[in-house]
Design a protein around this motif. Structure first.
Motif, PDB file in Angstrom:
ATOM      1  N   MET A 106       0.841  -1.183   0.000  1.00  0.00           N
ATOM      2  CA  MET A 106       0.000   0.000   0.000  1.00  0.00           C
ATOM      3  C   MET A 106       0.886   1.247   0.000  1.00  0.00           C
ATOM      4  O   MET A 106       1.861   1.332   0.737  1.00  0.00           O
ATOM      5  N   ALA A 107       0.564   2.209  -0.814  1.00  0.00           N
ATOM      6  CA  ALA A 107       1.357   3.431  -0.949  1.00  0.00           C
ATOM      7  C   ALA A 107       1.213   4.311   0.284  1.00  0.00           C
ATOM      8  O   ALA A 107       0.128   4.418   0.858  1.00  0.00           O
ATOM      9  N   GLU A 108       2.325   4.931   0.665  1.00  0.00           N
ATOM     10  CA  GLU A 108       2.278   5.892   1.759  1.00  0.00           C
ATOM     11  C   GLU A 108       1.485   7.110   1.316  1.00  0.00           C
ATOM     12  O   GLU A 108       1.523   7.503   0.162  1.00  0.00           O
ATOM     13  N   LYS A 109       0.755   7.686   2.267  1.00  0.00           N
ATOM     14  CA  LYS A 109      -0.097   8.834   1.982  1.00  0.00           C
ATOM     15  C   LYS A 109       0.603  10.117   2.410  1.00  0.00           C
ATOM     16  O   LYS A 109       1.088  10.227   3.535  1.00  0.00           O
ATOM     17  N   ILE A 110       0.622  11.069   1.492  1.00  0.00           N
ATOM     18  CA  ILE A 110       1.285  12.345   1.740  1.00  0.00           C
ATOM     19  C   ILE A 110       0.294  13.474   1.485  1.00  0.00           C
ATOM     20  O   ILE A 110      -0.396  13.480   0.472  1.00  0.00           O
ATOM     21  N   LEU A 111       0.241  14.412   2.423  1.00  0.00           N
ATOM     22  CA  LEU A 111      -0.557  15.620   2.250  1.00  0.00           C
ATOM     23  C   LEU A 111       0.401  16.768   1.969  1.00  0.00           C
ATOM     24  O   LEU A 111       1.320  17.031   2.758  1.00  0.00           O
TER      25      LEU A 111
ATOM     26  N   MET B  49       3.183  15.774  -8.735  1.00  0.00           N
ATOM     27  CA  MET B  49       3.716  15.047  -9.878  1.00  0.00           C
ATOM     28  C   MET B  49       5.017  14.332  -9.500  1.00  0.00           C
ATOM     29  O   MET B  49       5.188  13.153  -9.782  1.00  0.00           O
ATOM     30  N   ARG B  50       5.935  15.046  -8.830  1.00  0.00           N
ATOM     31  CA  ARG B  50       7.225  14.455  -8.450  1.00  0.00           C
ATOM     32  C   ARG B  50       7.042  13.263  -7.523  1.00  0.00           C
ATOM     33  O   ARG B  50       7.651  12.222  -7.718  1.00  0.00           O
ATOM     34  N   LEU B  51       6.204  13.416  -6.512  1.00  0.00           N
ATOM     35  CA  LEU B  51       6.024  12.326  -5.551  1.00  0.00           C
ATOM     36  C   LEU B  51       5.184  11.196  -6.132  1.00  0.00           C
ATOM     37  O   LEU B  51       5.412  10.027  -5.822  1.00  0.00           O
ATOM     38  N   GLY B  52       4.231  11.537  -6.973  1.00  0.00           N
ATOM     39  CA  GLY B  52       3.416  10.516  -7.633  1.00  0.00           C
ATOM     40  C   GLY B  52       4.238   9.588  -8.495  1.00  0.00           C
ATOM     41  O   GLY B  52       3.936   8.394  -8.628  1.00  0.00           O
TER      42      GLY B  52
ATOM     43  N   GLU C 176       0.780   8.190  -2.631  1.00  0.00           N
ATOM     44  CA  GLU C 176      -0.587   8.692  -2.790  1.00  0.00           C
ATOM     45  C   GLU C 176      -0.609  10.107  -2.229  1.00  0.00           C
ATOM     46  O   GLU C 176      -0.392  10.314  -1.029  1.00  0.00           O
ATOM     47  N   VAL C 177      -0.839  11.092  -3.094  1.00  0.00           N
ATOM     48  CA  VAL C 177      -0.698  12.497  -2.704  1.00  0.00           C
ATOM     49  C   VAL C 177      -2.048  13.203  -2.720  1.00  0.00           C
ATOM     50  O   VAL C 177      -2.784  13.145  -3.697  1.00  0.00           O
ATOM     51  N   ARG C 178      -2.351  13.873  -1.604  1.00  0.00           N
ATOM     52  CA  ARG C 178      -3.509  14.760  -1.512  1.00  0.00           C
ATOM     53  C   ARG C 178      -2.988  16.182  -1.371  1.00  0.00           C
ATOM     54  O   ARG C 178      -1.876  16.392  -0.918  1.00  0.00           O
ATOM     55  N   LEU C 179      -3.827  17.143  -1.723  1.00  0.00           N
ATOM     56  CA  LEU C 179      -3.414  18.541  -1.701  1.00  0.00           C
ATOM     57  C   LEU C 179      -4.311  19.383  -0.804  1.00  0.00           C
ATOM     58  O   LEU C 179      -5.511  19.123  -0.697  1.00  0.00           O
ATOM     59  N   ALA C 180      -3.709  20.395  -0.194  1.00  0.00           N
ATOM     60  CA  ALA C 180      -4.448  21.423   0.536  1.00  0.00           C
ATOM     61  C   ALA C 180      -3.757  22.746   0.216  1.00  0.00           C
ATOM     62  O   ALA C 180      -2.549  22.775  -0.032  1.00  0.00           O
ATOM     63  N   HIS C 181      -4.530  23.833   0.219  1.00  0.00           N
ATOM     64  CA  HIS C 181      -3.974  25.126  -0.172  1.00  0.00           C
ATOM     65  C   HIS C 181      -3.992  26.174   0.934  1.00  0.00           C
ATOM     66  O   HIS C 181      -3.782  27.359   0.671  1.00  0.00           O
ATOM     67  N   SER C 182      -4.231  25.734   2.167  1.00  0.00           N
ATOM     68  CA  SER C 182      -4.173  26.643   3.311  1.00  0.00           C
ATOM     69  C   SER C 182      -3.963  25.816   4.577  1.00  0.00           C
ATOM     70  O   SER C 182      -4.172  24.594   4.582  1.00  0.00           O
ATOM     71  N   GLY C 183      -3.569  26.502   5.637  1.00  0.00           N
ATOM     72  CA  GLY C 183      -3.409  25.820   6.917  1.00  0.00           C
ATOM     73  C   GLY C 183      -4.716  25.229   7.414  1.00  0.00           C
ATOM     74  O   GLY C 183      -4.753  24.116   7.938  1.00  0.00           O
TER      75      GLY C 183
END
Length: 120
Positions: free
Chosen positions: A1-6, A20-23, A28-35
């Motif tokens: 199972m892939a490690e999850k990164i935010l 893109m780089r980590l993918g 498994e990459v999720r994104l957030a645009h603020s604290g």
């Protein structure tokens, strides 16, 4: 199972590049645009690693880090600060596990992510 990164940065360009780089390495990459978005995303699902910028509107990266470190349930969460800021001292004081400069270390990010995720 892939490690999850935010990945948290107010720049969509930066989050897209990091995703893109980590993918490419199978993360498994999720994104957030603020604290605020980051804290909410972590409440919903705790990632294995947080890649966090400092300068964001509202809650900055230092405060996000401090809030996460104040929660004993999140002790295993690893945090890399990826920023243009030069204040490494403040980053480590806030509780990061590693500090990378966007302008210099972006290409090395996958290697540092791997290293941090392998820490006990």
């Amino acid at each position: 199972m892939a490690e999850k990164i935010l990945v948290v940065d107010d720049s969509k360009l930066v989050t897209d590049i990091v995703k893109m780089r980590l993918g490419m390495y199978g993360y498994e990459v999720r994104l957030a645009h603020s604290g605020e978005e980051a804290l909410k995303a972590i409440e919903e699902e705790v990632p294995d690693l947080l890649v966090l910028d400092v300068h964001m509107p509202g809650i900055d990266g230092y405060e996000v880090c401090r809030r996460l470190r104040d929660n004993p349930a999140l002790d295993a969460l690893r945090i890399i600060m990826l920023t243009s800021s030069d204040d490494k001292h403040a980053a480590f004081e806030a509780g990061v596990d590693d500090y990378l400069n966007k302008d210099v270390d972006l290409l090395n990010l996958p290697n540092r992510v791997k290293m941090i995720l392998e820490m006990d």
